[in-house]
Structure formats: C-alpha cells, structure tokens
Design an enzyme around this catalytic site. Structure first.
Site, short mmCIF file in Angstrom:
data_model
loop_
_atom_site.label_atom_id
_atom_site.label_comp_id
_atom_site.label_asym_id
_atom_site.label_seq_id
_atom_site.Cartn_x
_atom_site.Cartn_y
_atom_site.Cartn_z
N ASP A 1 1.02 -1.15 -0.04
CA ASP A 1 -0.09 -0.11 -0.11
C ASP A 1 0.99 1.29 -0.06
O ASP A 1 2.13 1.17 0.43
CB ASP A 1 -0.96 0.06 1.23
CG ASP A 1 -2.18 0.81 0.98
OD1 ASP A 1 -1.92 1.81 -0.13
OD2 ASP A 1 -3.08 1.00 1.84
C1 BGC Z 1 -5.00 3.34 0.24
C2 BGC Z 1 -5.25 2.42 -1.08
C3 BGC Z 1 -4.89 2.76 -2.26
C4 BGC Z 1 -3.50 3.51 -2.43
C5 BGC Z 1 -3.37 4.30 -3.79
C6 BGC Z 1 -3.86 4.08 -0.03
O1 BGC Z 1 -3.76 5.17 0.72
O2 BGC Z 1 -5.08 2.62 1.37
O3 BGC Z 1 -6.26 1.73 -0.90
O4 BGC Z 1 -5.12 2.10 -3.41
O5 BGC Z 1 -3.56 4.79 -1.43
O6 BGC Z 1 -4.19 5.55 -3.89
#
Ligand code: BGC
Length: 733
Positions: free
Chosen positions: A266
């Site tokens: 993530d």
């Molecule tokens: C989120 C993810 C997301 C990623 C990219 C993160 O903060 O937890 O679910 O895909 O950002 O935007």
C-alpha cells in the site's frame, strides 16, 4: 517438368521467411513462446540494476519496466469502483485532464448487497474495460476487508462482514477485470479494519479468527479468482508490518496459497528494506513521498531501491530473492501490457452505464415497507417532497483513494424528477454538510435552523416525503484516513427525520451510505431503503425502485446493530476498538451476525436481510443423504414460490452450524446462497452444494483446517435472523 510462375516459388518461401523472422525475435518478445519461457529469457538479459528498478515506484502510480529491452512500465490506478482521474506524476494532485472522467460504478458494498455473482462478473468486466481504455495495467480493486465495526471510515469501500459472501463476489469481479488483460489487485491484506492509527496499528488477533474471518476472501481471490496482484495493508500482524510480514506474505500467500503474482505495498506502507526484501514484498509504492517529491530520483531511495541494491551487491541478500520478485513482476507485465491478445477497452459507454444501473438497482435494500407505502405509482401524488442534502450531493467525490471524477452522476433528485415529473416535486435541503476536505471538517455556510424549518414546512405541505440523507465522503464520515465519531446520522438528521414524520406520516427514508447507522426514528417511519453509494446511475436506479419499475432484491452484506455496544468489536471497549498502538480483536471469530446470533443479541437489521415488493414462500430444506464422509459434497434443496403480486428475485441463504464441537462454533455461518428470479405464482426448486471440507474450523493447535465428525445443522433462510427450516446431517471419517 511443369513450370510454375515465379510468384509461386516466392510464396513457397514465405513460411521459411516467417520462421527465420521468428527466430530473430528475442524469446521474451515472442508471443508464441510460453510466458514462463519469455520471463526466463528476459531475466537472463537484465542487469542487477534493472532488476531492482522493477521493485519500486517510478512515479506516484507507476513502476518501471526495462526500457533497454522494450519491456513496458506498469501503470496502476485506483480503484475500487471505477478508474480514478489522472494525477500529477509525483503527487496526488489532479492532473486536470479533460478526457479522464469515468463511469462511476456503485461502491463494493452495493455489489455485495446484490448477492449476484453473475452481475459481479459484468461489473468487473466493465471496470476492467475502462481501466484498459485509460492504459492502466493494474486496477486496485476489489477491497475485501471485513466489516468489523461500524466506526470504520472505509467500510463503504469493502464488501461486508461475511468472508464467504465476499469471496463469492470478489472472485467474479477479479475474473471480470482480468478478462481484459488488466490485473485486479485484491486489497489490503490484511486486517485493514479501521482508519484510526492505521499507519501503525498492531493487531492482536487469534490464528483462528485470522484464518476463518479475515483471510478467506483473500484466499478465494488468490486461489479461485487467480488475482494477478495483491496489496498489503498498513497494519501490523504479530508486531510486524503487513507489507513486510514473513508469515503473511511468504508463508500464507506465496507458499500455502501458491500465489504466483505480485505483492504490492500500500502507498507508504513499507518501513524496512531487509524485511520488505526478504519477507515477500515485490513492489514498493508511495513511500515517504506523500505526493511531494523534491527530486525525481528519490524513487531510487525507496527501501526496495538503492538500499536493496546495496544489500544484494554485498551479498547480504541472496540474488535468488531479487530473481523471484522479477519473475513475478515480469509475469504481471506479460499477463497485461505484453499480452498479445489484449484489446483496447471502452470508456463511458451505454453498456457501462447499464451495468452500473443494474448493480445499483439490485443492490438497493428495502428495509421497511409498512402498508406497502412503496412503490409509489407515477401519477399518484402531485406534491412529493424530496428532502435531504444527499438528494443532490455529489457522492462519487471525496473519501480518499476511491474518489472518482465521473462523466456524469444522476442525483436522486434528478432521477426522481425524470420519473415523477419536475412539476410534482419540491426539494428542500433539510441539512447541509460542508465540502469534502481531506484531514478536517469544514462546516457548511448555510444556516442550519432555517434549513430545518423550511424542510419541515415542505414536508407538512406534501402528499408524501422522500427523505434522502445518510452519510457522505467527508472527514469523520466515510473516508479513508479517519473513522466515524458517532454511530448516529450526522448533521442533525435524526431530529430532522423525527420532525418531518411528525408533520407527515408518509415519510420514506432513503439512506445513501456504506455503513450501519443508529435509527432512533425507525419505529415512526413507515418505509426505509438502504441505497449505498451507487455511482453515475444512482438517481435512475433509486427512481426505478421507488416507482416499482424495479422490484428491490438487495440484501444487507452486514448487520446493523441497534446500538454501537451491541457490535462485537465495540462491546469490549477501547482495547478492542480503536486500541492505541495495539488493538485486540477480542470478539475473535464472532464477527457480524456470528456475534449477534451466538450472543442472542437482536440487531436492528440482520445480515442478509432485505424485503421485496412481492413475497416468497420457502419449502422445507432437504439433503440428498443423511450421512457424509469428509471428502463428499452435500446437495441441499428446497422449493421457493413467489406468492405475491409482482415478479421478483430472492437471495436465498443456507447457514450451517455444528451444535456439539470441541471448540466454539458460531450459531450460524453462511455456506451457500443463490439469487432466484420468479414470476408471480412460479415455484422453483433451489439447489445448492456444500463441500463437507468447507464445514471445517481453523484449528489453532494444529494450525490446520479440521472437520470434526458429528452432527451439523443446515438452515435455509431469508436472512441470518429469518430461518425457514432446518435439517440435521452427520459427518463421519
Ligand atoms: C490506500 C489504497 C490505495 C492507495 C493508492 C492508499 O492510501 O490505502 O487503498 O489504493 O492509497 O491511492
């Protein structure tokens, strides 16, 4: 000897030229070679520096390919219910393109509420097509974290409280997305169940709850859905961050589940080079940049950039580690951008709108309908009051990474005006929230008291009221980054609903939200619909349900407790939610209806609940045999009859329990479901199959799944709380 024209001899040579040409193509570019051969060949041609470059971001939403060899970079996009707008290369700021407004598909809670795997596949195909058109290789979807507490600000992005239901719907979504040559990314493994302290929360969960509740949907996504990527979460499991967690990534996902794809971090969830490298992470995204890189080449300083390269060069990390990661990443590239069969996708088209609308229509849940107040015949009322900000609020924007810039969004008010005639509808705000602002609450500039008064007057003068409220994507409501602060509806809506129904008994409440809320007004309100965040076609879908053109068939994918303390996670107090740096999942396996049923707590609305404009009669459940061995499959069946006056669909459910066991078994666990369409008066025999091995529990002691011989009870039901009949069978070794 017969003489042929020269062209004949030339044509005869074509296969030879073709063969020669083919042998000149490097193996990794040759579509006639197997993916594994192409991967090995590419790997053999790459330098160590090129290999390491594959393992981390090169911009906010892409990671490198191998430019020297013509191997394309990987482009990622959120997710999870549409394709996010283009962002600036190094930040989350909008790039302000003019051609990137997508179809807003309903949120995942809504697709879950459809209980319809066939529709889930279409939804996946359509989203994959949109991602493909926008030249994306990985769509960060679906999100399958369990609804543990209604306070989680991100519940709307996920698929409810039941691991089986989630798995059954996530698998077709993944297959649908990937049918386009676009990778799905099941996220975020694991234990992303709250936003408070999410960046460092250390989750204490038993092995049994981990395997029975929090991991099964991921397992289905990997084993049955064959998801090409998986995203790690921010949380810690057993004190180790999930994106660098040996047990989770190496042992469980890669070894036990045989995962051959890419584990992606993530954004900003990696903290240590050695752990990330050794414990199974393949690609690191978003670290420390928070969208504000000062220098472009900072990406090389990611944990899996130069620091990783140094450890590989000085022999502290074996080269087999980088080769394994690269094989996976190359496999992903071969499956997506280097897939010779990949098409070009489609973006914002009638078919996608139709799928978005169908999901919204099938997902809307009718929770209450006294005296058949709904549906409302089109010409019945001349003075329809539509009250509440969610009737006009843009609900696809806000909320963090799931935010969508949509080509269009039919609001409930617009949908209702189109259906019932503008001249018959009066709109009043009732309440007003401020703008969606990341990190803070900004109050509305409109005057609360006058909005309230005008709404009550509008209600008083109406034949019928449609109150359209709920939550929204603001901070402390439903958003990434913050949890809710109250179980009640915000912006004084509880008082407003009471006041409205005091002056107009015909008040229908429509909740647009992805979470459970308290309903102190429930007894007084004759009709209630849960409408989710349902994207571009929200208003049309709502109007079709209200008018009866579509008969509601959605069922709740999570329970609504009467009060917050009734929920299993909340029952145990702060230690259990939100914790501080540590949170203890004290309710253990008793999540959602498993808790309410086992503890005899009546929820406001149970899991699996949803009414229809028609009625159904269930026959008694029967099985094909009485005794089964552990490797057998049980066939269950019962009749279902549409006994009402409207054609309709019913999501029938079968729950199992083992009354006597060596460990606590929940009073009910969903083991099968089937949505059945029946015309008025029709009867159908509904058949479902359950493998005996799927009746197992996870044995903490032996660290394996165990089916304990003995008696099992199966119940056919219309919801977790509405059992129609039951049957006992026995299982023996
Ligand atoms: C989120 C993810 C997301 C990623 C990219 C993160 O903060 O937890 O679910 O895909 O950002 O935007």
């Amino acid at each position: 000897m017969k003489k042929f024209p020269t062209t004949f001899y030339f044509l005869m040579l074509i296969p030879f030229f073709q063969l020669t040409a083919q042998s000149l193509i490097p193996v990794y570019l040759n579509p006639n070679k197997s993916i594994e051969e192409r991967i090995e060949n590419a790997l053999s041609l790459m330098t160590l520096e090129e290999k390491v470059a594959l393992c981390h971001a090169q911009s906010q939403f892409s990671s490198s390919g191998v430019s020297r060899l013509g191997i394309p970079e990987i482009n990622y996009t959120d997710g999870p219910n549409g394709v996010r707008q283009e962002l600036m290369i190094n930040s989350y700021a909008a790039a302000n393109w003019r051609n990137d407004s997508c179809t807003g598909f309903p949120a995942l809670t809504c697709i879950s509420a459809t209980f319809n795997p066939v529709l889930a596949y279409d939804y996946g195909v359509a989203m994959g097509e949109e991602a493909l058109y926008r030249k994306k290789d990985v769509l960060l979807s679906p999100g399958v974290n369990i609804f543990r507490t209604p306070m989680n600000g991100r519940n709307f992005e996920f698929m409810g409280e039941d691991p089986f239901l989630i798995g059954q719907l996530a698998v077709p979504i993944i297959k649908g997305i990937q049918s386009n040559g676009v990778a799905a990314c099941v996220k975020s493994v694991a234990l992303s169940n709250q936003e408070s302290n999410r960046k460092y929360i250390n989750v204490m969960v038993s092995d049994r709850a981990l395997h029975e509740i929090y991991l099964p949907a991921f397992k289905s996504a990997v084993e049955d859905g064959k998801s090409w990527t998986v995203m790690g979460s921010y949380s810690k499991l057993q004190s180790q961050f999930c994106c660098q967690n040996e047990l989770l990534l190496n042992k469980i996902i890669k070894k036990d589940w045989n995962f051959d794809g890419v584990i992606l971090a993530d954004w900003g969830a990696v903290h240590d080079t050695r752990e990330a490298a050794l414990y199974g992470l393949d690609v690191e995204m978003g670290t420390n940049t928070d969208g504000n890189l000062s220098k472009y080449d900072d990406y090389n300083n990611y944990n899996l950039g130069f620091p990783f390269l140094r450890l590989l060069k000085n022999g502290e990390i074996p080269l087999t580690v980088i080769d394994d990661k690269c094989r996976r990443i190359l496999r992903l590239i071969m499956r997506t951008s280097m897939n010779p069969k990949r098409n070009f996708g489609r973006f914002v088209c009638e078919d996608h709108s139709a799928i978005a609308r169908k999901v919204a229509e099938e997902g809307i849940v009718l929770l209450k309908n006294e005296n058949n107040l709904l549906p409302i015949p089109i010409r019945k009322y001349k003075r329809i009051a539509v009250i509440g900000e969610n009737a006009i609020r843009d609900l696809t924007s806000g909320g963090g990474s799931s935010e969508l810039k949509v080509k269009y969004e039919i609001s409930p008010l617009e949908g209702l005006q189109a259906k019932f005639g503008k001249e018959n509808i009066t709109f009043s705000y009732g309440y007003s929230a401020g703008p969606n602002t990341w990190g803070k609450v900004v109050d509305s500039k409109l005057d609360k008291d006058s909005l309230f008064k005008v709404a009550v007057e509008t209600a008083r003068n109406a034949d019928i009221v449609l109150f359209i409220g709920g939550l929204n994507k603001s901070w402390f409501q439903e958003t990434e980054g913050s949890d809710r602060q109250s179980y009640n509806l915000p912006y004084n809506q509880d008082e407003l609903i009471e006041a409205i129904q005091n002056v107009n008994k015909k008040t229908v409440v429509l909740l647009l939200s992805g979470n459970a809320v308290a309903m102190p007004w429930l007894q007084k309100v004759p009709a209630l619909l849960q409408c989710w965040y349902s994207g571009s076609e929200a208003g049309n879908a709502i109007a079709n349900i209200i008018s009866g053109e579509i008969n509601p068939s959605g069922k709740l994918p999570f329970s609504f407790p009467k009060k917050l303390e009734d929920n299993g996670a909340m029952f145990y107090g702060k230690k259990s939610y939100p914790g501080d740096s540590v949170v203890h999942y004290m309710e253990d396996i008793l999540v959602g209806y498993r808790w309410y049923d086992t503890k005899n707590i009546t929820p406001q609305f149970p899991f699996g609940y949803g009414l229809s404009y028609t009625s159904f009669e269930y026959g008694k459940i029967i099985t094909d045999k009485k005794n089964y061995k552990t490797d057998e499959t049980i066939t269950l069946s019962f009749t279902l009859k549409n006994t009402g006056k409207t054609d309709g669909s019913e999501a029938t459910q079968v729950y199992a329990t083992q009354p006597i066991a060596s460990v606590l078994r929940p009073a009910k666990e969903l083991k099968a479901f089937k949505k059945v369409f029946l015309k008025v008066g029709d009867t159908q025999t509904v058949e479902m199959k359950i493998k005996v091995k799927d009746l197992a529990f996870y044995n903490d002691r032996t660290q394996s799944w165990t089916v304990e011989p003995g008696e099992f009870i199966f119940r056919n039901a219309s919801s977790a709380a509405d059992v129609k009949s039951s049957i006992n069978i026995t299982v023996s070794n």
